[in-house]
Design a protein around this motif. Structure first.
Motif, PDB file in Angstrom:
ATOM      1  N   THR A  19       0.907  -1.016  -0.128  1.00 29.23           N
ATOM      2  CA  THR A  19      -0.111  -0.152  -0.065  1.00 29.23           C
ATOM      3  C   THR A  19       0.590   1.235  -0.001  1.00 29.23           C
ATOM      4  O   THR A  19       1.967   1.416   0.482  1.00 29.23           O
ATOM      5  CB  THR A  19      -0.871   0.013   1.278  1.00 29.23           C
ATOM      6  OG1 THR A  19      -0.187  -0.040   2.252  1.00 29.23           O
ATOM      7  CG2 THR A  19      -1.831  -1.063   1.004  1.00 29.23           C
ATOM      8  N   GLY A  20       0.299   2.295  -0.638  1.00 30.92           N
ATOM      9  CA  GLY A  20       1.023   3.525  -0.499  1.00 30.92           C
ATOM     10  C   GLY A  20       2.249   3.581  -1.556  1.00 30.92           C
ATOM     11  O   GLY A  20       2.965   4.644  -1.643  1.00 30.92           O
ATOM     12  N   VAL A  21       2.476   2.889  -2.539  1.00 30.63           N
ATOM     13  CA  VAL A  21       3.443   2.572  -3.578  1.00 30.63           C
ATOM     14  C   VAL A  21       2.801   3.381  -4.760  1.00 30.63           C
ATOM     15  O   VAL A  21       3.756   4.158  -5.260  1.00 30.63           O
ATOM     16  CB  VAL A  21       3.648   1.210  -3.964  1.00 30.63           C
ATOM     17  CG1 VAL A  21       4.658   1.052  -4.929  1.00 30.63           C
ATOM     18  CG2 VAL A  21       4.382   0.333  -2.632  1.00 30.63           C
ATOM     19  N   ASP A  22       1.690   3.169  -5.221  1.00 33.62           N
ATOM     20  CA  ASP A  22       1.160   3.998  -6.356  1.00 33.62           C
ATOM     21  C   ASP A  22       0.364   5.142  -5.968  1.00 33.62           C
ATOM     22  O   ASP A  22      -0.355   5.375  -4.761  1.00 33.62           O
ATOM     23  CB  ASP A  22       0.230   3.009  -7.090  1.00 33.62           C
ATOM     24  CG  ASP A  22      -0.125   3.278  -8.444  1.00 33.62           C
ATOM     25  OD1 ASP A  22      -0.274   4.340  -8.678  1.00 33.62           O
ATOM     26  OD2 ASP A  22       0.471   2.424  -9.439  1.00 33.62           O
ATOM     27  N   VAL A  23       0.622   6.027  -6.799  1.00 32.80           N
ATOM     28  CA  VAL A  23      -0.174   7.309  -6.688  1.00 32.80           C
ATOM     29  C   VAL A  23      -1.717   7.242  -6.723  1.00 32.80           C
ATOM     30  O   VAL A  23      -2.394   8.055  -5.775  1.00 32.80           O
ATOM     31  CB  VAL A  23       0.221   8.661  -7.543  1.00 32.80           C
ATOM     32  CG1 VAL A  23       1.699   8.888  -7.261  1.00 32.80           C
ATOM     33  CG2 VAL A  23       0.078   8.066  -8.823  1.00 32.80           C
ATOM     34  N   ASN A  24      -2.223   6.229  -7.226  1.00 39.38           N
ATOM     35  CA  ASN A  24      -3.539   5.874  -7.344  1.00 39.38           C
ATOM     36  C   ASN A  24      -3.802   5.086  -6.419  1.00 39.38           C
ATOM     37  O   ASN A  24      -3.589   3.711  -6.443  1.00 39.38           O
ATOM     38  CB  ASN A  24      -3.841   5.575  -8.736  1.00 39.38           C
ATOM     39  CG  ASN A  24      -5.529   5.250  -9.100  1.00 39.38           C
ATOM     40  OD1 ASN A  24      -6.203   5.473  -8.039  1.00 39.38           O
ATOM     41  ND2 ASN A  24      -5.865   5.403 -10.211  1.00 39.38           N
ATOM     42  N   ALA A  25      -4.614   5.354  -5.298  1.00 37.96           N
ATOM     43  CA  ALA A  25      -5.027   4.401  -4.266  1.00 37.96           C
ATOM     44  C   ALA A  25      -6.056   3.207  -4.771  1.00 37.96           C
ATOM     45  O   ALA A  25      -5.881   2.138  -4.247  1.00 37.96           O
ATOM     46  CB  ALA A  25      -5.915   5.127  -3.158  1.00 37.96           C
ATOM     47  N   ASP A  26      -6.573   3.317  -5.945  1.00 36.60           N
ATOM     48  CA  ASP A  26      -7.478   2.139  -6.492  1.00 36.60           C
ATOM     49  C   ASP A  26      -6.411   1.052  -7.262  1.00 36.60           C
ATOM     50  O   ASP A  26      -6.646   0.059  -7.313  1.00 36.60           O
ATOM     51  CB  ASP A  26      -8.278   2.476  -7.806  1.00 36.60           C
ATOM     52  CG  ASP A  26      -9.499   3.523  -6.900  1.00 36.60           C
ATOM     53  OD1 ASP A  26      -9.891   3.372  -5.834  1.00 36.60           O
ATOM     54  OD2 ASP A  26      -9.889   4.287  -7.576  1.00 36.60           O
TER      55      ASP A  26
END
Length: 79
Positions: A19-26
């Protein structure tokens, strides 16, 4: 498909979910190591759901190209 359903399917397949790796939380991103009798193969994945189109994009990278292709084949039926 619900966010929790996707997460459970990926984790059930043996992937970690970072979690928190991608700028898009989806989006889902994670990693795993495939252990075989003779080697260990590092793998990364990214699942990008498109809720409006009811589609997704799955990207898998592995230290062996054939392994990445096979993992995509195995996972595509799950989504």
């Amino acid at each position: 498909m619900l966010h929790d359903d996707c997460r459970q399917k990926l984790e059930g397949f043996g992937w970690s979910n970072l979690t928190g790796v991608d700028v898009n939380a989806d989006n889902f991103c994670g990693a795993g190591i495939l252990h075989t009798a003779s080697q260990q193969i590092g793998c990364l994945y990214r699942l990008e759901p498109n809720k409006q189109a009811k589609m997704y994009r799955l990207t898998v990278r592995a230290s062996k190209d054939a392994v990445a292709n096979r993992l995509v084949e195995l996972l595509e039926d799950e989504f």
